[in-house]
Design a protein around this motif. Structure first.
Motif, short mmCIF file in Angstrom:
data_model
loop_
_atom_site.label_atom_id
_atom_site.label_comp_id
_atom_site.label_asym_id
_atom_site.label_seq_id
_atom_site.Cartn_x
_atom_site.Cartn_y
_atom_site.Cartn_z
N THR A 1 0.83 -1.19 0.00
CA THR A 1 0.00 0.00 0.00
C THR A 1 0.87 1.25 0.00
N ARG A 2 0.63 2.13 -0.95
CA ARG A 2 1.34 3.40 -1.03
C ARG A 2 0.33 4.54 -1.09
N VAL A 3 0.82 5.75 -0.93
CA VAL A 3 -0.04 6.94 -0.94
C VAL A 3 0.21 7.72 -2.23
N GLY A 4 -0.87 8.02 -2.94
CA GLY A 4 -0.77 8.72 -4.21
C GLY A 4 -1.24 10.16 -4.12
N LYS A 5 -1.71 10.67 -5.24
CA LYS A 5 -2.14 12.07 -5.33
C LYS A 5 -3.23 12.38 -4.33
N ASN A 6 -3.08 13.50 -3.63
CA ASN A 6 -4.05 13.99 -2.64
C ASN A 6 -4.33 12.99 -1.53
N GLY A 7 -3.35 12.13 -1.25
CA GLY A 7 -3.47 11.20 -0.13
C GLY A 7 -4.23 9.93 -0.42
N LYS A 8 -4.60 9.68 -1.68
CA LYS A 8 -5.33 8.47 -2.03
C LYS A 8 -4.39 7.26 -2.01
N GLU A 9 -4.79 6.20 -1.32
CA GLU A 9 -3.97 5.01 -1.22
C GLU A 9 -4.23 4.05 -2.38
N PHE A 10 -3.20 3.32 -2.77
CA PHE A 10 -3.33 2.32 -3.83
C PHE A 10 -2.30 1.22 -3.59
N GLU A 11 -2.44 0.11 -4.31
CA GLU A 11 -1.51 -1.00 -4.19
C GLU A 11 -0.46 -0.90 -5.30
N ILE A 12 0.80 -0.83 -4.92
CA ILE A 12 1.88 -0.75 -5.90
C ILE A 12 2.38 -2.16 -6.20
N TYR A 13 2.78 -2.39 -7.45
CA TYR A 13 3.27 -3.70 -7.88
C TYR A 13 4.78 -3.63 -8.12
N ARG B 1 8.31 9.86 -5.74
CA ARG B 1 8.23 8.50 -5.24
C ARG B 1 6.98 8.34 -4.38
N PRO B 2 6.16 7.29 -4.60
CA PRO B 2 4.96 7.11 -3.77
C PRO B 2 5.34 6.61 -2.38
N PRO B 3 5.01 7.34 -1.33
CA PRO B 3 5.41 6.97 0.02
C PRO B 3 4.47 5.95 0.68
N LEU B 4 4.93 5.38 1.78
CA LEU B 4 4.11 4.49 2.60
C LEU B 4 3.18 5.32 3.47
N PRO B 5 2.01 4.78 3.85
CA PRO B 5 1.12 5.52 4.76
C PRO B 5 1.81 5.88 6.07
N SER B 6 2.68 5.00 6.57
CA SER B 6 3.39 5.27 7.82
C SER B 6 4.35 6.44 7.67
N GLU B 7 4.89 6.63 6.46
CA GLU B 7 5.77 7.76 6.21
C GLU B 7 4.98 9.05 6.16
N VAL B 8 3.84 9.01 5.47
CA VAL B 8 3.00 10.20 5.34
C VAL B 8 2.49 10.67 6.70
#
Length: 217
Positions: free
Chosen positions: A63-75, A142-149
């Motif tokens: 799970t990573r955090v994308g634009k405007n804080g939206k989470e998604f699954e990175i491959y 770079r898409p960050p982790l939720p814990s980083e955000v």
């Protein structure tokens, strides 16, 4: 909720971004699709080597955090042992990077094939599928982790104003030579200067780095 973008981009810049973003999305989709087709033989070889090494999963989702804080699954191609996430808490104090981002040069969780594909950034090839889905762009922060955000300051959150990328100014230039704060500065510099020529320059630099790594680990 993210802060207003007024302190980062001028109103003229924000309005002009619509055409750039629209064309960039079309370019991303076509380029990612072509990348998957052209690089499929290499991706099959990498998948086979990962499977042969320890018989574990080929792909890794996170799970990573994308634009405007939206989470998604990175491959990604799996470059670590299966239980790597459970070992992270024990290693956090050994991070080579200060701030809310973990990087460790001699990370004991990385497999033999993992060392090679990470050095040449080949573990990130499956992110072409994230680009097709629209979760990521070819170029962006770079898409960050939720814990980083969760540890981000308001200034740091500015890097979430745009769609994250498979590569970016940080990855194509300084990478592991700089710390977290410098990475954020480079991401904000990219957002301020974003344009077709700048994106193509970063992509070209990234291709060169895949051939001749710049300290990736």
């Amino acid at each position: 909720m993210l802060e207003s973008k007024a302190n980062l981009l001028s109103q003229d810049k924000i309005k002009s971004c619509f055409v750039y973003r629209s064309i960039k999305r079309v370019f991303d989709f076509i380029a990612a699709l072509c990348g998957i087709v052209v690089l499929s033989p290499l991706m099959l070889v990498i998948a086979a080597l990962i499977k042969l090494e320890d018989h574990g999963p080929i792909f890794y989702e996170q799970t990573r955090v994308g634009k405007n804080g939206k989470e998604f699954e990175i491959y990604k191609f799996r470059s670590m042992f299966v239980n790597a996430d459970q070992m992270l808490d024990k290693l956090k104090e050994q991070s080579d990077v200060e701030g809310p981002m973990f990087k460790m040069k001699n990370d004991p969780r990385i497999t033999k094939i993992g060392h090679f594909i990470r050095k040449h950034s080949l573990d990130e090839l499956p992110q072409f599928f994230n680009v097709l889905k629209g979760d990521m762009s070819l170029v962006g922060p770079r898409p960050p982790l939720p814990s980083e955000v969760a540890e981000y300051s308001d200034y740091d959150k500015q890097r979430l104003y745009v769609i994250p990328g498979c590569t970016g100014l940080w990855q194509a230039t300084k990478r592991n030579e700089v710390g977290f704060n410098e990475m954020v500065q480079l991401d904000i510099e990219y957002i301020q200067k974003a344009g077709f020529r700048f994106d193509l320059w970063i992509i070209w630099k990234t291709i060169a780095i895949v051939i001749k790594p710049n300290g990736s680990y």
